[in-house]
Design a protein around this motif. Structure first.
Motif, PDB file in Angstrom:
ATOM      1  N   GLY B 165      40.719  63.794  14.657  1.00 19.06           N
ATOM      2  CA  GLY B 165      41.488  62.804  14.068  1.00 19.06           C
ATOM      3  C   GLY B 165      41.522  63.024  12.797  1.00 19.06           C
ATOM      4  N   LEU B 166      41.331  61.880  11.663  1.00 23.65           N
ATOM      5  CA  LEU B 166      41.661  61.902  10.289  1.00 23.65           C
ATOM      6  C   LEU B 166      40.634  62.770   9.612  1.00 23.65           C
ATOM      7  CD1 LEU B 166      43.458  60.963   7.937  1.00 23.65           C
ATOM      8  CD2 LEU B 166      41.879  58.902   7.516  1.00 23.65           C
ATOM      9  N   ARG B 167      39.362  62.794  10.071  1.00 20.25           N
ATOM     10  CA  ARG B 167      38.314  63.444   9.470  1.00 20.25           C
ATOM     11  C   ARG B 167      38.515  65.000   9.596  1.00 20.25           C
ATOM     12  NH1 ARG B 167      31.914  63.705  11.444  1.00 20.25           N
ATOM     13  NH2 ARG B 167      31.660  65.673  10.355  1.00 20.25           N
ATOM     14  N   LEU B 168      39.096  65.428  10.737  1.00 20.76           N
ATOM     15  CA  LEU B 168      39.362  66.863  10.775  1.00 20.76           C
ATOM     16  C   LEU B 168      40.702  67.187   9.888  1.00 20.76           C
ATOM     17  CD1 LEU B 168      38.381  69.401  12.349  1.00 20.76           C
ATOM     18  CD2 LEU B 168      40.368  68.683  14.144  1.00 20.76           C
ATOM     19  N   VAL B 169      41.698  66.206   9.890  1.00 25.81           N
ATOM     20  CA  VAL B 169      42.950  66.652   8.943  1.00 25.81           C
ATOM     21  C   VAL B 169      42.444  66.850   7.634  1.00 25.81           C
ATOM     22  CG1 VAL B 169      44.921  65.685   8.193  1.00 25.81           C
ATOM     23  CG2 VAL B 169      44.332  65.110  10.725  1.00 25.81           C
ATOM     24  N   LEU B 170      41.642  65.849   7.136  1.00 24.36           N
ATOM     25  CA  LEU B 170      41.036  65.984   5.698  1.00 24.36           C
ATOM     26  C   LEU B 170      40.401  67.499   5.511  1.00 24.36           C
ATOM     27  CD1 LEU B 170      40.482  62.405   5.091  1.00 24.36           C
ATOM     28  CD2 LEU B 170      42.649  63.585   4.438  1.00 24.36           C
ATOM     29  N   THR B 171      39.538  67.511   6.455  1.00 29.47           N
ATOM     30  CA  THR B 171      38.497  68.683   6.387  1.00 29.47           C
ATOM     31  C   THR B 171      39.586  70.043   6.174  1.00 29.47           C
ATOM     32  OG1 THR B 171      37.187  67.775   7.709  1.00 29.47           O
ATOM     33  CG2 THR B 171      36.637  69.915   7.289  1.00 29.47           C
ATOM     34  N   ARG B 172      40.403  69.848   7.081  1.00 28.21           N
ATOM     35  CA  ARG B 172      41.640  71.217   7.057  1.00 28.21           C
ATOM     36  C   ARG B 172      42.408  71.237   5.801  1.00 28.21           C
ATOM     37  NH1 ARG B 172      42.669  72.069  13.571  1.00 28.21           N
ATOM     38  NH2 ARG B 172      40.483  72.894  13.940  1.00 28.21           N
ATOM     39  N   THR B 173      42.702  70.120   5.555  1.00 24.96           N
ATOM     40  CA  THR B 173      43.557  69.717   4.338  1.00 24.96           C
ATOM     41  C   THR B 173      42.830  70.379   2.996  1.00 24.96           C
ATOM     42  OG1 THR B 173      44.594  68.078   5.102  1.00 24.96           O
ATOM     43  CG2 THR B 173      45.212  68.478   2.779  1.00 24.96           C
ATOM     44  N   ALA B 174      41.257  70.102   2.903  1.00 28.15           N
ATOM     45  CA  ALA B 174      40.548  70.514   1.989  1.00 28.15           C
ATOM     46  C   ALA B 174      40.407  71.766   1.732  1.00 28.15           C
ATOM     47  CB  ALA B 174      39.469  69.829   1.884  1.00 28.15           C
ATOM     48  N   ALA B 175      40.213  72.528   3.006  1.00 27.60           N
ATOM     49  CA  ALA B 175      40.239  74.019   3.026  1.00 27.60           C
ATOM     50  C   ALA B 175      41.660  74.618   2.572  1.00 27.60           C
ATOM     51  CB  ALA B 175      39.949  74.359   4.408  1.00 27.60           C
ATOM     52  N   VAL B 176      42.842  74.250   2.972  1.00 27.02           N
ATOM     53  CA  VAL B 176      43.940  74.527   2.455  1.00 27.02           C
ATOM     54  C   VAL B 176      44.046  74.573   0.799  1.00 27.02           C
ATOM     55  CG1 VAL B 176      46.116  73.945   2.400  1.00 27.02           C
ATOM     56  CG2 VAL B 176      45.329  74.226   4.626  1.00 27.02           C
ATOM     57  N   LEU B 177      43.529  73.238   0.447  1.00 23.58           N
ATOM     58  CA  LEU B 177      43.990  73.067  -1.176  1.00 23.58           C
ATOM     59  C   LEU B 177      42.749  74.021  -1.774  1.00 23.58           C
ATOM     60  CD1 LEU B 177      44.119  69.214  -1.409  1.00 23.58           C
ATOM     61  CD2 LEU B 177      45.706  70.879  -1.694  1.00 23.58           C
ATOM     62  N   ALA B 178      41.542  74.277  -1.044  1.00 19.14           N
ATOM     63  CA  ALA B 178      40.561  74.921  -1.772  1.00 19.14           C
ATOM     64  C   ALA B 178      41.012  76.599  -1.972  1.00 19.14           C
ATOM     65  CB  ALA B 178      39.295  74.744  -0.887  1.00 19.14           C
ATOM     66  N   VAL B 179      41.679  76.869  -1.337  1.00 15.19           N
ATOM     67  CA  VAL B 179      42.205  78.199  -1.241  1.00 15.19           C
ATOM     68  C   VAL B 179      43.431  78.347  -2.028  1.00 15.19           C
ATOM     69  CG1 VAL B 179      43.435  80.112   0.048  1.00 15.19           C
ATOM     70  CG2 VAL B 179      41.614  78.736   1.109  1.00 15.19           C
ATOM     71  N   SER B 180      44.226  77.395  -2.118  1.00  9.35           N
ATOM     72  CA  SER B 180      45.616  77.518  -2.674  1.00  9.35           C
ATOM     73  C   SER B 180      45.621  76.906  -4.083  1.00  9.35           C
ATOM     74  CB  SER B 180      46.615  76.706  -2.117  1.00  9.35           C
ATOM     75  OG  SER B 180      46.300  75.479  -1.855  1.00  9.35           O
ATOM     76  N   LEU B 181      44.760  76.024  -4.440  1.00  9.67           N
ATOM     77  CA  LEU B 181      44.842  75.519  -5.711  1.00  9.67           C
ATOM     78  C   LEU B 181      44.206  76.537  -6.971  1.00  9.67           C
ATOM     79  CD1 LEU B 181      43.670  71.901  -5.610  1.00  9.67           C
ATOM     80  CD2 LEU B 181      46.181  73.068  -5.398  1.00  9.67           C
ATOM     81  N   PRO B 182      43.287  77.044  -6.494  1.00  8.97           N
ATOM     82  CA  PRO B 182      42.748  77.717  -7.887  1.00  8.97           C
ATOM     83  C   PRO B 182      43.618  79.175  -7.709  1.00  8.97           C
ATOM     84  CG  PRO B 182      40.941  77.739  -6.130  1.00  8.97           C
ATOM     85  CD  PRO B 182      42.103  76.692  -5.764  1.00  8.97           C
ATOM     86  N   LEU B 183      44.071  79.742  -6.492  1.00  9.15           N
ATOM     87  CA  LEU B 183      44.686  80.990  -6.629  1.00  9.15           C
ATOM     88  C   LEU B 183      45.949  80.826  -7.345  1.00  9.15           C
ATOM     89  CD1 LEU B 183      43.650  83.437  -5.104  1.00  9.15           C
ATOM     90  CD2 LEU B 183      45.447  83.133  -3.437  1.00  9.15           C
ATOM     91  N   LEU B 184      46.644  79.722  -7.009  1.00  4.66           N
ATOM     92  CA  LEU B 184      48.232  79.743  -7.766  1.00  4.66           C
ATOM     93  C   LEU B 184      47.983  79.254  -9.209  1.00  4.66           C
ATOM     94  CD1 LEU B 184      50.093  77.706  -4.779  1.00  4.66           C
ATOM     95  CD2 LEU B 184      50.132  80.172  -5.484  1.00  4.66           C
ATOM     96  N   THR B 185      46.879  78.449  -9.624  1.00  7.35           N
ATOM     97  CA  THR B 185      46.845  78.016 -10.896  1.00  7.35           C
ATOM     98  C   THR B 185      46.530  79.316 -11.950  1.00  7.35           C
ATOM     99  OG1 THR B 185      46.055  75.913 -10.311  1.00  7.35           O
ATOM    100  CG2 THR B 185      45.641  76.387 -12.446  1.00  7.35           C
ATOM    101  N   LEU B 186      45.560  80.003 -11.388  1.00  2.84           N
ATOM    102  CA  LEU B 186      44.971  81.289 -12.048  1.00  2.84           C
ATOM    103  C   LEU B 186      46.114  82.180 -12.206  1.00  2.84           C
ATOM    104  CD1 LEU B 186      42.151  82.270 -12.806  1.00  2.84           C
ATOM    105  CD2 LEU B 186      42.190  83.673 -10.832  1.00  2.84           C
ATOM    106  N   ALA B 187      47.181  82.325 -11.067  1.00  5.42           N
ATOM    107  CA  ALA B 187      48.443  83.183 -11.237  1.00  5.42           C
ATOM    108  C   ALA B 187      49.058  82.653 -12.250  1.00  5.42           C
ATOM    109  CB  ALA B 187      49.060  83.381  -9.757  1.00  5.42           C
ATOM    110  N   GLY B 188      49.348  81.193 -12.362  1.00  4.74           N
ATOM    111  CA  GLY B 188      50.324  80.616 -13.494  1.00  4.74           C
ATOM    112  C   GLY B 188      49.757  80.961 -14.723  1.00  4.74           C
ATOM    113  N   LEU B 189      48.255  81.006 -14.944  1.00  4.85           N
ATOM    114  CA  LEU B 189      47.885  81.121 -16.436  1.00  4.85           C
ATOM    115  C   LEU B 189      48.118  82.765 -16.508  1.00  4.85           C
ATOM    116  CD1 LEU B 189      44.233  79.339 -16.128  1.00  4.85           C
ATOM    117  CD2 LEU B 189      46.236  78.862 -17.563  1.00  4.85           C
ATOM    118  N   LEU B 190      48.218  83.631 -15.814  1.00  6.03           N
ATOM    119  CA  LEU B 190      48.426  84.916 -16.323  1.00  6.03           C
ATOM    120  C   LEU B 190      49.980  85.409 -16.477  1.00  6.03           C
ATOM    121  CD1 LEU B 190      46.195  86.888 -13.374  1.00  6.03           C
ATOM    122  CD2 LEU B 190      45.600  86.414 -15.770  1.00  6.03           C
TER     123      LEU B 190
END
Lengths: 198, 294
Positions: B165-190
């Motif tokens: 249910g929702l708990r799993l959705v949020l866990t997996r979304t958090a995993a997705v964000l944890a990978v994509s947010l820093p990676l794309l922001t870092l790339a943008g800074l460069l």
């Protein structure tokens, strides 16, 4: 002298058994299985149950040999066997209870067949032995069973109740009555010379 | 240790079960302590009818030794070796969802590295607006790949577990964000700025779009919801900028992005949208417990 050496050997055997040594287990079995079997058979008329309890006891020894702490190995083995005997009796009762009413007749028959041979015969053979023996043979078989379970076999009140299939309160009152009767029987016997018309 | 030993006559009669109770009791007590008498009585009992039973049980007991050890080893080995054969990190990654262990993180990496390579090696100076235009869609793709019957072969079973249910959705979304947010922001800074908003400007829109797709997902399912939201973003921002008139396409894109992302009012609006979507998601949380709608 010999006793000391035997005891040391017993403890050494148990240590070897704890390490999984089959030869040691064979030696331990040959030394103790015979009398354990006899002792169990005197307390349980069901040949198959006695056989299972004996096997269970020694299989347990494989597992718990490492837990043995210095006490007499014979007494330790008997403690294991006595617990198994109580458990087996409880399991028998449970299955008997689950089965429907026609089986109750069999259960009663079974129980009496367990109790009968171990009392009757011994009352007959009792007279030719010493004072305590005579006194013991005078008290009723029910009281004697309680005495044997608590005093000789070292069972607790609860275990005795399970083994004999009676309530714990009955075990306590019977044990007290057995002691009182023994005392009076001994008091009655001691002035009389042995073999007299007691 | 009295030095007393049972006479032979007593031993034989006990073995033949011919002893009256009191004598049997005293002998039994003695046997508990005296090994040599125990040996003699056991020997005597073996010579009676009980000998056959004793021999049988002896075989069974001796056979129980190696068998027991083998079965113990077999019984225990999975429990003992499970943690070491599947390390904690691997189990966490596995639980974090299909997106993180599939081709999606490679795609994120490719977007980030591609943007940096394009800017520095290719000399293309409009990469930051392009990255900012694509970045909010990347986590959406991850969410679409994380939850639902099409994404997870174990979906039905997972939904039935207490942590589904929702708990799993949020866990997996958090995993997705944890990978994509820093990676794309870092790339943008460069990347060179070239008129586009700051590299972190896409974070709030990205969050808002992700929570919007989850909230919409409670009605139509994750895959459809992410497709709708991502399509909406791509149509509203990059496509409109590229289809517009006047100036260089990348300049128009940068201008459009500045309108959407720059400044306190725009960022505030994205934050409000994200909060609203989260509130809607919380209100609709029960729908995730019954599996996907579609």
């Amino acid at each position: 002298m010999g006793g000391h050496r035997e005891k040391d050997t017993d403890a050494a055997l148990l240590r070897a058994v704890a390490d999984g040594d089959s030869t040691a287990m064979a030696a331990l079995y040959d030394r103790h299985a015979g009398w354990l079997h006899m002792r169990l058979a005197r307390r349980c008329g069901d040949v198959e149950a006695v056989r299972e309890i004996l096997q269970d006891t020694f299989v347990t020894v494989w597992r718990s040999a490492a837990a043995h702490r210095g006490e007499e190995v014979g007494g330790w083995l008997w403690t294991i066997a006595a617990r198994r005997l109580v458990d087996a009796r409880r399991a028998q009762e449970r299955t008997a209870r689950i089965e429907t009413s026609p089986m109750d007749a069999i259960r009663v028959e079974h129980e009496s067949s367990v109790a009968a041979p171990s009392t009757e015969e011994r009352v007959l053979a009792g007279l030719e032995f010493g004072e305590v023996g005579t006194a013991l043979d005078r008290i009723s078989p029910e009281l004697r069973d309680v005495l044997r379970a608590t005093v000789v076999d070292g069972l607790t009140t609860r275990e005795t109740a399970r083994l004999l299939g009676i309530p714990e309160g009955t075990v306590k009152s019977r044990a007290m009555r057995a002691r009182a009767e023994l005392r009076s029987a001994l008091a009655h016997l001691s002035p009389t010379p042995l073999g007299g018309p007691a | 240790m009295t030095g007393w030993h049972a006479p032979d006559d007593l031993v034989t009669r006990y073995a033949d079960d011919a002893l009256p109770e009191p004598d049997a009791w005293s002998l039994e007590k003695h046997l508990e302590e005296c090994g040599s008498c125990a040996t003699r009585v056991s020997q005597a009992v073996r010579e009676t009818a009980a000998g056959a039973v004793l021999a049988d049980v002896r075989t069974a007991v001796l056979a129980a030794a190696p068998a027991r050890r083998v079965s113990n080893a077999r019984l225990w080995s999975p429990r003992v070796f499970l943690p070491s054969s599947r390390p904690r990190l691997a189990r966490v990654l596995w639980a974090a969802g299909p997106a993180v262990r599939g081709p999606w993180p490679a795609a994120v990496l490719l977007v980030a590295l591609g943007a940096v390579a394009l800017a520095h090696a290719g000399g293309f100076d409009g990469t930051r607006p392009l990255l900012l235009a694509v970045a909010p869609v990347v986590p959406l793709a991850g969410v679409a790949l994380s939850y639902g019957a099409h994404a997870d072969p174990l979906h039905e079973i997972v939904t039935a577990t207490p942590s589904g249910g929702l708990r799993l959705v949020l866990t997996r979304t958090a995993a997705v964000l944890a990978v994509s947010l820093p990676l794309l922001t870092l790339a943008g800074l460069l990347l060179p700025a070239s008129g586009a908003p700051g590299a972190a400007a896409w974070l709030l829109p990205g969050l808002a779009l992700t929570s919007a797709s989850l909230a919409l997902g409670s009605y139509v399912g994750c895959r459809t919801a992410t497709a709708v939201i991502a399509g909406g973003w791509l149509c509203a921002v990059p496509a409109r900028a590229l289809a517009g008139h006047g100036g260089h396409p990348t300049a128009r894109l940068a201008e459009q992005l500045s309108r959407c992302l720059d400044g306190a009012p725009a960022q505030g609006a994205w934050a409000a949208a994200a909060t609203l979507c989260v509130a809607l998601l919380v209100a609709r949380r029960a729908t995730f417990d019954h599996g996907e709608q579609r």
